[in-house]
Design an enzyme around this catalytic site. Structure first.
Site, mmCIF file in Angstrom:
data_model
loop_
_atom_site.group_PDB
_atom_site.id
_atom_site.type_symbol
_atom_site.label_atom_id
_atom_site.label_comp_id
_atom_site.label_asym_id
_atom_site.label_seq_id
_atom_site.Cartn_x
_atom_site.Cartn_y
_atom_site.Cartn_z
ATOM 1 N N LYS A 6 -0.954 -9.477 3.023
ATOM 2 C CA LYS A 6 -0.180 -8.984 4.171
ATOM 3 C C LYS A 6 -1.078 -8.064 4.983
ATOM 4 C CE LYS A 6 3.392 -5.891 3.775
ATOM 5 N NZ LYS A 6 2.881 -4.721 4.535
ATOM 6 N N GLU A 23 -1.038 -5.632 8.720
ATOM 7 C CA GLU A 23 -0.189 -5.027 9.739
ATOM 8 C C GLU A 23 -0.718 -5.327 11.138
ATOM 9 O OE1 GLU A 23 0.331 -0.838 8.965
ATOM 10 O OE2 GLU A 23 1.144 -1.197 6.961
ATOM 11 N N GLU A 42 9.738 -3.952 10.123
ATOM 12 C CA GLU A 42 10.076 -2.656 9.506
ATOM 13 C C GLU A 42 10.639 -1.694 10.536
ATOM 14 O OE1 GLU A 42 7.101 -0.870 6.960
ATOM 15 O OE2 GLU A 42 8.294 0.954 6.715
ATOM 16 N N ASP A 75 -0.920 -6.148 0.105
ATOM 17 C CA ASP A 75 -1.393 -5.552 1.354
ATOM 18 C C ASP A 75 -2.904 -5.464 1.331
ATOM 19 O OD1 ASP A 75 0.569 -4.768 3.242
ATOM 20 O OD2 ASP A 75 1.273 -3.194 1.901
ATOM 21 N N ASP A 92 0.832 -1.201 0.000
ATOM 22 C CA ASP A 92 0.000 0.000 0.000
ATOM 23 C C ASP A 92 0.870 1.257 0.000
ATOM 24 O OD1 ASP A 92 0.855 -0.188 2.598
ATOM 25 O OD2 ASP A 92 -1.142 -0.110 3.512
ATOM 26 N N SER A 93 2.208 1.058 0.002
ATOM 27 C CA SER A 93 3.131 2.166 -0.275
ATOM 28 C C SER A 93 2.819 2.768 -1.639
ATOM 29 C CB SER A 93 4.581 1.683 -0.230
ATOM 30 O OG SER A 93 4.752 0.545 -1.061
HETATM 31 O O1 KIV Z 1 3.579 -1.113 1.528
HETATM 32 C C1 KIV Z 1 4.760 -1.508 1.488
HETATM 33 O O2 KIV Z 1 5.513 -1.229 0.547
HETATM 34 C C2 KIV Z 1 5.249 -2.298 2.614
HETATM 35 C C3 KIV Z 1 6.713 -2.534 2.686
HETATM 36 C C4 KIV Z 1 7.372 -1.312 3.191
HETATM 37 C C5 KIV Z 1 7.035 -3.714 3.495
HETATM 38 O O3 KIV Z 1 4.493 -2.677 3.453
#
Ligand code: KIV
Length: 269
Positions: free
Chosen positions: A115, A117, A183, A85, A46-47
């Site tokens: 993924k 969090e 992280e 994510d 989600d970056s």
């Molecule tokens: O969203 C993302 O790119 C991430 C990485 C920083 C692990 O969660």
């Protein structure tokens, strides 16, 4: 034909002491390149909110936006294990909400896992997804979706906070996650947790003692303009390659040099 990476290959890599390579990916052309390079796991992070959609934080990205990118990345890969994510707000209410969202991703995008969090507090949710047959990657330490609770972009797990980090890692493992992202945590504690856990740890800003590494590709390969995190080693300068190409194109259009005869069609052909 290459064979697809599976969760068992990550467990095997840890058992044999082989490091696991991960990169973020958000679209088909870059995913295909990273897959061809042999990167083990592609994360539709989600970056993307920050590095692709130009937003200030990961909080605003939607399920639909993530699913579009996840579909493109999954389509473009033959070998890499593709994880997406689940975005902020799409899984925290209850394990049932998380399952509904994760099932949408698994059915409609072609990814192999999700993924989410969080540590101890999210463990029951991880268990629900795993019991439904969905591979889950955990994410602890600095968790961008909680940036306001964590007080901004700061290293986690220092001093007394190391005990919480360790408890989070164990909870994620106990819940059935196949791996966990650590992280922005001190290298020493990340190394200790990696040795204690049976599942592979994937570090970002967590030193060299984790079982694998992940980077946001735009940071590592030079597409991000402006500041990048100090842990993101710069492997290429894609931003300036594109800048030079755009300037060369501009010059050719303005001078009339482009297109030439070979780049044009003749009448009747
Ligand atoms: O969203 C993302 O790119 C991430 C990485 C920083 C692990 O969660």
């Amino acid at each position: 034909m290459v064979s697809r990476m599976r969760t068992r290959h990550f467990a095997q890599a840890k058992a044999e002491g082989r490091k696991i390579s991960c990169l973020t990916a958000y679209d088909a052309p870059t995913a295909a390149i990273f897959d061809e390079a042999g990167i083990d796991l592609l994360l539709v992070g989600d970056s993307a909110a920050n590095v692709i959609l130009g937003q200030d934080s990961t909080l605003s990205i939607t399920v639909e936006e993530m699913m579009t990118m996840a579909t493109a990345v999954a389509r473009a890969t033959a070998r890499a294990f593709v994880v997406s994510d689940l975005p902020f707000g799409s899984y925290e209410t209850s394990p049932a909400q998380a399952l509904e969202t994760a099932v949408r991703f698994m059915k409609q995008t072609g990814i192999a896992g999700v993924k989410i969090e969080g540590g101890v507090e999210i463990a029951p949710t991880i268990r629900t997804l795993v019991d439904a047959g969905i591979p889950v990657m955990g994410h602890i330490g600095y968790t961008p979706q909680s940036e306001h609770t964590l007080g901004g972009y700061v290293v986690q797990g220092r001093g007394d906070a190391a005990a919480k980090l360790r408890a989070d890692a164990l909870a994620v493992q106990e819940a059935g996650a196949f791996s966990v992202v650590l992280e922005m945590v001190p290298a020493a504690i990340a190394g200790e947790i990696s040795r204690e856990l049976a599942i592979p740890t994937i570090g970002i800003g967590a030193g060299n003692g984790t079982d694998g590494q992940v980077l946001v590709w735009t940071d590592a390969f030079g597409l991000t303009r402006g500041r990048t995190p100090r842990f993101a080693r710069r492997y290429a300068d894609v931003g300036n390659v594109l800048l030079d190409a755009a300037r060369a194109y501009l010059a050719d259009v303005e001078s009339g040099d482009f297109p030439n005869e070979a780049e044009s069609f003749e009448d009747g052909k």
